[in-house]
Design an enzyme around this catalytic site. Structure first.
Site, PDB file in Angstrom:
ATOM      1  N   LYS A  35       1.197  -0.980   0.113  1.00 34.85           N
ATOM      2  CA  LYS A  35       0.073  -0.179   0.177  1.00 34.85           C
ATOM      3  C   LYS A  35       1.067   1.471   0.245  1.00 34.85           C
ATOM      4  CE  LYS A  35      -3.932   0.041   1.826  1.00 34.85           C
ATOM      5  NZ  LYS A  35      -4.991  -1.131   3.238  1.00 34.85           N
ATOM      6  N   PHE A 151     -16.889  10.559  10.483  1.00 31.62           N
ATOM      7  CA  PHE A 151     -18.534  10.256  10.692  1.00 31.62           C
ATOM      8  C   PHE A 151     -18.217  10.898   9.791  1.00 31.62           C
ATOM      9  CE2 PHE A 151     -18.814  12.327  15.108  1.00 31.62           C
ATOM     10  CZ  PHE A 151     -19.247  11.600  15.662  1.00 31.62           C
ATOM     11  N   CYS A 277     -18.855  -0.892   9.141  1.00 34.97           N
ATOM     12  CA  CYS A 277     -18.737  -0.245  10.487  1.00 34.97           C
ATOM     13  C   CYS A 277     -20.832  -0.410  10.956  1.00 34.97           C
ATOM     14  CB  CYS A 277     -19.010   1.425   9.606  1.00 34.97           C
ATOM     15  SG  CYS A 277     -16.496   1.830   9.580  1.00 34.97           S
ATOM     16  N   LYS A 280     -21.020  -4.275  12.160  1.00 36.88           N
ATOM     17  CA  LYS A 280     -19.823  -4.709  13.019  1.00 36.88           C
ATOM     18  C   LYS A 280     -20.177  -3.518  14.395  1.00 36.88           C
ATOM     19  CE  LYS A 280     -15.597  -1.552  12.835  1.00 36.88           C
ATOM     20  NZ  LYS A 280     -16.070  -0.275  13.679  1.00 36.88           N
TER      21      LYS A 280
END
Ligand code: NAD
Ligand code: UGA
Length: 488
Positions: A35, A151, A277, A280
């Site tokens: 990466k 968020f 998200c 989980k």
């Protein structure tokens, strides 16, 4: 400010690029050397609108990539932890990646640092990070651990980061508060938005600053995601009742959403929420509550509605086609939502597996998620198409499973010419039912247009246009991202 971002995934890479955009000197660290190599060559490992432009703008200048956490943390005033917190088999968040970073930081700290949790973590994690660092020899005077939950949504991550509703800072002391406030100052005072080279985003008031205790901030993140998931399961349940009584959930959602206490967002029914998200975090939040002796049964119900929603869609496809064995299904969408290549916990992939298990052949297309899907799903019964029209050739039905804006603009007359049977099952209520009917196909959405009524007549029947539908489609487009709708 000098910033280190640990973990260059969906959140870390976006955060690092956006911090550089705000004027800070950033080193993004990842322990995946492939990466880091890709990023150093200017390639972006994920599909995210505006991210390639932003990285190109700052790479080699204010934005560096490295696999050396020691060097990066020594350079930084603030160190943001952005590693994954996947679900453990017990349903709790697996915090081993966070713990690993805490251990590495403990042995490499020099000078005063603010360590910031940006990963989504259970309440109490900052205390555990601090304990771990002390155990591994860090000096308690030289660091504090704050919480700054993120968020952003995938697909609109850059715009969400730079134009947020709020910046939430859970701070243990004045040093953390001052450091974090300084980092976000250009967003908080609105000066970023006045820059001639500012990236576009929603016109808005500068973000609201919310400062809380560290524990409250950790809990706000879990509670926010759980509440959004609850909102989706609620509208999915309402959609199911609508189907049974002959009402139209799109009208119902507009009627509900115009109440400012409810709001129009996240009221689009579909095939259940997915992604890395919501599933989980709902599970983890329930585990947090359980761990302290509270049975958060409401969250159990949110998850159960979500699972059921996928099964209901499979049943709907079965109802429309009678049996699935030997049927060819054109599937549009594999990502867990539009605008991303992310297929983690994607309802679309889950459904494709179920269709294949029932004997169907699937030809699938997704604008960005094909290679990630291919890495997870391979079967003789599954082929990948070059484009949406290629997927439709000779299919018994067209299924929409991801809310990509380009699918909303598909040429329906061309689709009709390619399909074997004129059947469209829209798992995301993305298409205009009237337009589908005009193109000579049957339309089945979620929470409207029941199959039994529609297929009792031989030809597709026209429906009355509804002004409410138009409003809902705009809301869908907004939740699918601030992306331009373009022809496929
Ligand atoms: P991700 O898997 O895309 O990225 C995590 C990265 O951390 C990976 O690249 C991994 O190689 C790297 N990493 C792991 N251990 C490391 C270590 N010791 N040192 C350096 N790098 C390490 O995950 P993500 O989707 O970016 O999510 C990260 C966190 O942010 C999670 O807690 C998630 O819940 C939260 N979050 C995610 C989103 C989202 O939209 N994806 C939004 C808000 C919050
Ligand atoms: C979500 C939250 O929206 C972000 O605020 C949060 O930061 C992020 O999780 C996180 O913590 O990781 P994301 O998962 O990227 O963001 O995407 P959403 O737009 O929330 O969609 C999640 C799922 O819900 C998708 O499968 C989507 O199709 C579905 N959804 C969304 C609906 O079925 N109906 C809706 O009305 C909205």
């Amino acid at each position: 400010m000098k910033i280190a971002v640990i973990g260059a995934g969906y959140v870390g890479l976006v955060s690092a690029a956006c911090f550089a955009e705000l004027g800070h000197e950033v080193i993004a660290v990842d322990n995946d050397p492939r990466k880091v190599d890709l990023l150093n060559q200017g390639q972006i490992p994920i599909h995210e609108e505006m991210l390639p432009e932003l990285v190109a703008r700052h790479r080699g200048g204010r934005l560096q990539f490295s696999s050396n956490i020691t060097q990066a943390s020594r350079h930084a005033d603030a160190i943001f932890i952005c590693v994954g917190t996947p679900p453990a088999v017990t349903g709790e968040a697996d915090l081993s990646y966070v713990e690993g970073v805490a251990r590495e930081l403990a042995v490499s700290l020099e000078g005063n640092k603010v360590i910031v949790e940006k990963s989504t973590v259970p309440v109490g994690t900052a205390e555990a990070v601090r304990r771990t660092m002390l155990l591994h020899g860090a000096n308690s005077e030289h660091f504090s651990v704050a919480s700054n939950p993120e968020f952003l949504r995938e697909g609109t991550a850059v715009a969400d980061f730079l134009y947020p509703d709020r910046i939430l800072l859970g701070v243990p002391d004045q040093r953390a508060r001052e450091t974090l406030s300084a980092i976000y100052q250009p967003i908080l005072d609105g000066s970023y938005y006045k820059r001639p080279d500012a990236l576009p985003g929603k016109a808005s008031q500068p973000a609201q600053l919310i400062v809380t205790s560290v524990k409250s901030a950790e809990l706000i993140k879990h509670a926010s995601n759980a509440f959004l998931a609850l909102k989706i399961s609620f509208i999915n349940s309402v959609a199911n009742v609508c189907e049974l009584v002959g009402a139209d959930v799109r009208e119902v959602a507009v009627g509900m959403g115009t109440d400012s206490r409810i709001g129009p967002r996240f009221l689009t029914p579909g095939i259940g929420y997915g992604g890395s998200c919501f599933p989980k975090d709902v599970l983890a939040f329930r585990s947090v509550a359980r761990g302290v002796g509270y049975d958060f049964a409401l969250l159990t119900e949110v998850m159960s509605v979500n699972e059921d929603q996928k099964l209901r869609f499979v049943a709907k496809v079965r109802e429309a086609l009678w049996t699935l064995r030997g049927k060819k299904l054109a599937v549009l969408g594999l990502a867990f939502k539009g605008g991303t290549d992310d297929v983690r916990d994607s309802p679309a992939l889950d459904l494709v597996e179920r269709f294949i298990a029932e004997g169907a052949q699937v030809c699938a297309y997704d604008p960005a998620a094909m290679s990630r899907a291919q890495a997870l799903l391979s079967s003789d019964a599954l082929t990948y198409a070059d484009d949406a029209y290629d997927a439709c050739k000779g299919a018994d039905a067209l299924l929409i499973l991801t809310e990509w804006p380009e699918f909303a603009a598909i040429d329906l007359t061309r689709v009709r010419g390619l399909l074997k049977l004129p059947i469209v099952l829209d798992g995301k209520n993305l298409l205009d039912p009237e337009a589908v009917l005009k193109a000579g196909m049957h339309y089945f959405g979620v929470g409207c247009c029941p199959i039994a009524d529609t297929l009792s007549g031989a030809q597709p029947q026209s429906v009355q246009p509804r002004s409410a539908q138009k409003t809902m489609w705009s809301a869908v487009a907004e939740d699918a991202g601030a992306l331009q709708t373009s022809a496929v």
